[in-house]
Scaffold this motif. Sequence first.
Motif, PDB file in Angstrom:
ATOM      1  N   UNK A 174       0.805  -1.219   0.000  1.00 41.75           N
ATOM      2  CA  UNK A 174       0.000   0.000   0.000  1.00 41.75           C
ATOM      3  C   UNK A 174       0.837   1.267   0.000  1.00 41.75           C
ATOM      4  N   UNK A 175       2.140   1.176   0.187  1.00 42.30           N
ATOM      5  CA  UNK A 175       3.049   2.315   0.013  1.00 42.30           C
ATOM      6  C   UNK A 175       4.444   1.915   0.459  1.00 42.30           C
ATOM      7  N   UNK A 176       5.443   2.514  -0.169  1.00 39.76           N
ATOM      8  CA  UNK A 176       6.813   2.522   0.341  1.00 39.76           C
ATOM      9  C   UNK A 176       7.210   3.988   0.437  1.00 39.76           C
ATOM     10  N   UNK A 177       7.195   4.488   1.658  1.00 37.89           N
ATOM     11  CA  UNK A 177       7.458   5.910   1.922  1.00 37.89           C
ATOM     12  C   UNK A 177       8.931   6.050   2.294  1.00 37.89           C
ATOM     13  N   UNK A 178       9.638   6.933   1.570  1.00 41.96           N
ATOM     14  CA  UNK A 178      11.096   7.053   1.740  1.00 41.96           C
ATOM     15  C   UNK A 178      11.470   8.502   2.035  1.00 41.96           C
TER      16      UNK A 178
ATOM     17  N   UNK B 203      18.374   7.372   5.449  1.00 42.68           N
ATOM     18  CA  UNK B 203      16.971   7.544   5.058  1.00 42.68           C
ATOM     19  C   UNK B 203      16.166   6.377   5.633  1.00 42.68           C
ATOM     20  N   UNK B 204      14.860   6.449   5.483  1.00 42.29           N
ATOM     21  CA  UNK B 204      13.970   5.402   5.993  1.00 42.29           C
ATOM     22  C   UNK B 204      13.169   4.779   4.857  1.00 42.29           C
ATOM     23  N   UNK B 205      12.796   3.524   5.062  1.00 41.95           N
ATOM     24  CA  UNK B 205      11.844   2.833   4.190  1.00 41.95           C
ATOM     25  C   UNK B 205      10.658   2.439   5.071  1.00 41.95           C
ATOM     26  N   UNK B 206       9.567   3.138   4.943  1.00 41.93           N
ATOM     27  CA  UNK B 206       8.349   2.823   5.695  1.00 41.93           C
ATOM     28  C   UNK B 206       7.404   2.094   4.750  1.00 41.93           C
ATOM     29  N   UNK B 207       7.290   0.778   4.949  1.00 48.64           N
ATOM     30  CA  UNK B 207       6.524  -0.061   4.029  1.00 48.64           C
ATOM     31  C   UNK B 207       5.155  -0.351   4.632  1.00 48.64           C
ATOM     32  N   UNK B 208       4.124  -0.160   3.818  1.00 48.65           N
ATOM     33  CA  UNK B 208       2.736  -0.411   4.235  1.00 48.65           C
ATOM     34  C   UNK B 208       2.137  -1.515   3.367  1.00 48.65           C
TER      35      UNK B 208
ATOM     36  N   UNK C 190      -0.707  -2.504   7.742  1.00 47.02           N
ATOM     37  CA  UNK C 190       0.458  -2.802   8.566  1.00 47.02           C
ATOM     38  C   UNK C 190       1.620  -1.926   8.104  1.00 47.02           C
ATOM     39  N   UNK C 191       2.280  -1.264   9.053  1.00 48.75           N
ATOM     40  CA  UNK C 191       3.395  -0.365   8.771  1.00 48.75           C
ATOM     41  C   UNK C 191       4.656  -0.919   9.434  1.00 48.75           C
ATOM     42  N   UNK C 192       5.665  -1.250   8.627  1.00 51.47           N
ATOM     43  CA  UNK C 192       6.946  -1.733   9.137  1.00 51.47           C
ATOM     44  C   UNK C 192       8.040  -0.805   8.604  1.00 51.47           C
ATOM     45  N   UNK C 193       8.797  -0.192   9.516  1.00 52.76           N
ATOM     46  CA  UNK C 193       9.818   0.771   9.119  1.00 52.76           C
ATOM     47  C   UNK C 193      11.227   0.226   9.244  1.00 52.76           C
ATOM     48  N   UNK C 194      12.123   0.750   8.399  1.00 53.48           N
ATOM     49  CA  UNK C 194      13.544   0.406   8.454  1.00 53.48           C
ATOM     50  C   UNK C 194      14.336   1.692   8.248  1.00 53.48           C
ATOM     51  N   UNK C 195      15.222   2.012   9.192  1.00 49.72           N
ATOM     52  CA  UNK C 195      16.073   3.194   9.064  1.00 49.72           C
ATOM     53  C   UNK C 195      17.403   2.742   8.462  1.00 49.72           C
TER      54      UNK C 195
END
Length: 438
Positions: A105-109, A247-252, A386-391
């Motif tokens: 549903x998204x990859x927010x960077x 940077x971050x990868x916030x995957x939904x 579901x939102x899982x983030x990676x810095x």
Amino acid sequence: MHVNRVTRARRRGALLAAAALLGSVGAATGPASAAPSGEVTAAKAAPTRPDCSSAYRIEQTLDGGTTWRMCWRYDTESGLILDKVSYRPKGEPRPIRVINSAKLAQIHVPYDDGRAEYDDLTGAGFGWGLQNIKGAECPGGTVKKVKVPEMGTFNGLCTTTRSRGHAYRLANDLGSKVWQAQGKDLLVYTVNKVSWYEYITEWRFSSDGTIAANVGATGKLAPDDYNGTDGRGWPIGKGARDYATSHSHNVFWRLDFGLDGSNKGRVEQYDSKVTPPRRNGAPKVRTTRTPVTRELAGDARTMRWWRVVSARGRNKDGHPRSYEIVPGPSAKHAGRGFTRHDIYFTQNRACEQFASNNIRDCGQGAPKSVDGWVNGENLVNPVVWVNIGFHHIARDEDQQPMPVHWQGFQLAPRDVTAMNPLTPADLAGQNGHHNHGS
């Protein structure tokens, strides 16, 4: 990792291609029967009737007799979408519908220096970046053809099986016998390229009913994206001159459950509290159940979990079927409203498809991200986000190519079957209280 001029040009090219795509956004390829997520009606599917044509059908029987069935389609923003996912363990008379529709549903960077921020699905051409997969990348499996509008046809979808080690192990009390099995998963995945990154969108379906969703980021660090003056990066290369910007990868992910063919599931939250011991006593734990009857933005905590419960089906013990949501490790990003929570439960709306920069038409003035959709509505037909983030703080080992870093979650069956669906025949009578002397 500042985006260089070449990267920006590639992103702009993807956006121009999106704007030109038949005058509409989000064109999808797939079976004619596959309705958009949020528009699937509850129905009891006959076990032998296919939900889609053979080109868009995935069916796999795993060791132990478990069969997974689903349909797939491809969307020019979301990429791979799985529809009508059903699970038939050994001993069940018919398939058990689990999910109506599941997708990214998204990859927010967002970048640490505040100079760049991207929504890779709806703003950077994710769907148009589908990559060809060669047979060596899909060992023992099948590579399916995927049509991407205005881009052509790709050998873009791998379906195969992968070993996962022990499915279970049990030794009897005398040590004279061991029951054990090595498990296999059905693996379904695509690869999409966005600028220098390549994203592996992976779904795993296990013989015990577990579903795992993962995104693996690989590719390469942007070659000109180094800035040694702002203090928001890590030295890459000789000395301490070139810094790759962090940077971050916030995957939904968006999950439209359909347990037992009904859209009207219910959501429950469980919290356990530990009381320290008194004097010479032992610690105690009390677990409470909270029905989630209205839309919720939830935060993961120690000993907290959620499940989606079937409104229709029960297992052979008479317990309601459900799936527990098991988030993986996450670095939650507090920079945007939609990234401040780990999970969202919203009432299903066909236009609410992307966790941020939602490009569907929900009406004038409607919120464009999932946090704005949590406004107190009753949860009758819940959708799970579901939102899982990676810095990502780069390291020397990230070049070149970059090792895959994974982020994701699991859906664990809870009371879907009365026993472990892989239980050996000589243990099948040990349901509930039984004689442990075997």
